[in-house]
Design an enzyme around this catalytic site. Structure first.
Site, PDB file in Angstrom:
ATOM      1  CB  SER A 196      38.411  35.256  38.082  1.00 38.52           C
ATOM      2  OG  SER A 196      37.629  36.155  37.322  1.00 38.52           O
ATOM      3  CE  LYS A 197      40.751  39.048  44.397  1.00 40.00           C
ATOM      4  NZ  LYS A 197      42.100  39.544  44.258  1.00 40.00           N
ATOM      5  NE  ARG A 198      37.057  38.340  34.460  1.00 40.69           N
ATOM      6  CZ  ARG A 198      36.262  37.573  33.762  1.00 40.69           C
ATOM      7  NH1 ARG A 198      35.134  38.056  33.281  1.00 40.69           N
ATOM      8  NH2 ARG A 198      36.565  36.304  33.534  1.00 40.69           N
ATOM      9  CG  HIS A 199      32.878  35.189  37.405  1.00 47.65           C
ATOM     10  ND1 HIS A 199      34.150  34.757  37.115  1.00 47.65           N
ATOM     11  CD2 HIS A 199      32.217  35.252  36.232  1.00 47.65           C
ATOM     12  CE1 HIS A 199      34.250  34.551  35.812  1.00 47.65           C
ATOM     13  NE2 HIS A 199      33.110  34.845  35.258  1.00 47.65           N
ATOM     14  N   GLY A 200      32.521  37.939  41.295  1.00 47.54           N
ATOM     15  CA  GLY A 200      32.038  38.153  42.669  1.00 47.54           C
ATOM     16  C   GLY A 200      33.068  37.632  43.647  1.00 47.54           C
TER      17      GLY A 200
END
Ligand code: GLU
Length: 468
Positions: free
Chosen positions: A238-242
């Site tokens: 998800s966005k949290r990972h980049g």
């Protein structure tokens, strides 16, 4: 043998993300390597969440990855007549029926089933009522009441679903819009799709779709559900990972071939080979070696692979790819032969095209001042003035300033000053590039050319004299 027809059917509710791109790639590879067809279909029946910007973003990403499609793009929003025709077929054959239960009534049924420890489901109340179309009626599919539906998955093996867990699902809402599972099946049948490779978040839909195929007397495609892509912490990417958007990787300076190489390895293997060209993938990819476990997206690995692809590319190919990044930096890219020479020196030392553009800075500036502060302090000192002056003299005496012809000049200065190469090269490097990190000094001199080399050596001497 019938030819392979695959599809990629994104919903245009956002950009093309990493997982979606991998699904597209698997389908593209499989169709291409079998001389089959790869179809692009835009699943835009959700008119509230679908946007033209997302459609454009999907095209842009596909184009960047060079995943060309043989047919389409088809838009589901333009195919409602066809869906209506197929709904009518289901009604005519008795495989679907009108249901007038209100959402509240259905909610009560669901809760009741749950209270009995069953899956929440519609209880089939209107199944045999023979209702006719009314304003608020939905159309439901008549699911079998017993037996099993088996998804024969080429990746996961057989997955058995109990039909008792399957309720009579809605195929057309009361406002006349057909539902997702239904339109996918109609499209896949009418487009002749015989291989469906998609994310395993869709596996729960597949038994419903199989039942629809059977009711419509159509041949089942081959199904393969690919495990999700995870982040390094093993949760769903998800966005949290980049960055999730594929085009963000283009903007970060990754090569499309490196990106598809990385994507394919996130779910497929060929022994322990990591590096694949597009041609090799087209040759070696197969469904058999798609893994059962989820791939973990690791930016460092992607970057390392990108560096390998940059190294493997020709200067001409790289020049073409790096051009927009140079332009973005304001470099004058009109002279392609110069651009290629610049790229030639940065070829083996850049992990991304962005890095290459940054590294090319000194080639496209009239002056390299202001120097990197630390570099100037360390290397542009009064003691190096004789080195720079002497080298300038000797280089200027060489008629053809090529990489090879410069060596003698450096040697002479080394002898004159009684210094090793490094002691001479570093101040020269700072004078020519403004920093301590750059391609080889001989390469730089050749590419910059006599005039700029002389001007920069002179400027460095002046700098030392005025500041030192
Ligand atoms: N439109 C679906 C999605 O974007 C794909 C459905 C399918 O592959 O059957 O997830």
């Amino acid at each position: 043998m019938e030819s392979i027809i695959t599809r990629f059917p994104p919903s245009p509710t956002g950009y093309l993300h990493v997982g979606g791109a991998r699904t597209a790639l698997f389908n593209w590879l499989y169709a291409k390597q079998n001389n089959g067809k790869f179809i692009l279909r835009i699943e835009d029946t959700d008119t509230v969440r679908s946007t033209q910007a997302s459609v454009d973003a999907i095209f842009e990403a596909m184009e960047w990855l060079e995943l060309d499609w043989d047919e389409g793009p088809f838009f589901q929003s333009q195919r409602f007549d066809l869906y209506r025709e197929y709904l009518q077929r289901l009604l005519n054959s008795g495989d679907a029926y009108y249901c007038t239960c209100t959402p509240e009534e259905v909610d009560v049924m669901r809760k009741k089933a749950m209270a009995l420890g069953e899956k929440p489901k519609y209880d089939g109340r209107c199944r045999e009522r023979g209702l006719l179309k009314t304003d608020n009626a939905v159309i439901r599919f008549k699911s079998p009441l017993k037996g099993t539906t088996v998804v024969e998955d080429v990746i996961k093996g057989n997955i058995v679903f109990q039909n008792t867990e399957q309720d009579d699902f809605v195929v057309c809402r009361s406002d006349g819009t057909p539902t997702y599972n239904f339109v996918v099946v109609v499209d896949d049948i009418t487009m002749g799709i015989n291989t469906v490779i998609r994310g395993d978040d869709h596996v729960m839909n597949t038994p419903k779709q199989i039942l629809l195929y059977r009711a419509l007397k159509a041949k089942l495609p081959v199904f393969g559900h690919v495990p999700m892509v995870l982040g390094k912490d093993k949760t769903r990417l998800s966005k949290r990972h980049g960055a999730m958007s594929v085009t963000a990787y283009r903007d970060m300076g990754y090569l499309p071939d490196a990106f598809i190489n990385y994507l394919v390895r996130l779910g497929w293997s060929h022994g322990d080979q990591e590096f694949f060209t597009r041609e090799e993938l087209l040759e070696k990819f197969n469904l058999k070696n798609i893994g059962k476990s989820a791939g973990v997206f690791d930016l460092d690995k992607l970057t390392a692979l990108n560096a390998d692809h940059i190294r493997a590319a020709t200067v001409t190919q790289l020049a073409l790819k790096v051009r927009p990044f140079f332009k973005e930096k304001g470099y004058d890219v009109a002279r392609n032969d110069y651009l290629e020479k610049v790229v030639g020196t940065l070829h083996t030392r850049s992990k991304t095209l962005v890095e290459m553009a940054e590294g090319a800075h000194f080639y496209y500036r009239d002056t390299v001042e202001p120097y990197d502060e630390k570099a100037a302090k360390k290397f542009l000192k009064p003691s190096v003035v004789p080195i720079l002056t002497s080298l300038a003299e000797k280089l200027d005496a060489i008629p053809d300033l090529k990489e090879k012809t410069q060596e003698g000049a450096f040697k002479k200065v080394m002898e004159e000053m009684g210094l090793g190469f490094g002691k001479i090269a570093q101040p020269v490097r700072v004078a020519l590039t403004g920093t301590t990190v750059s391609p080889g000094i001989f390469e730089i001199i050749e590419v910059l050319g006599r005039d700029r080399v002389m001007a920069r050596l002179r400027a460095a001497v002046e700098f030392i004299e005025t500041t030192g």
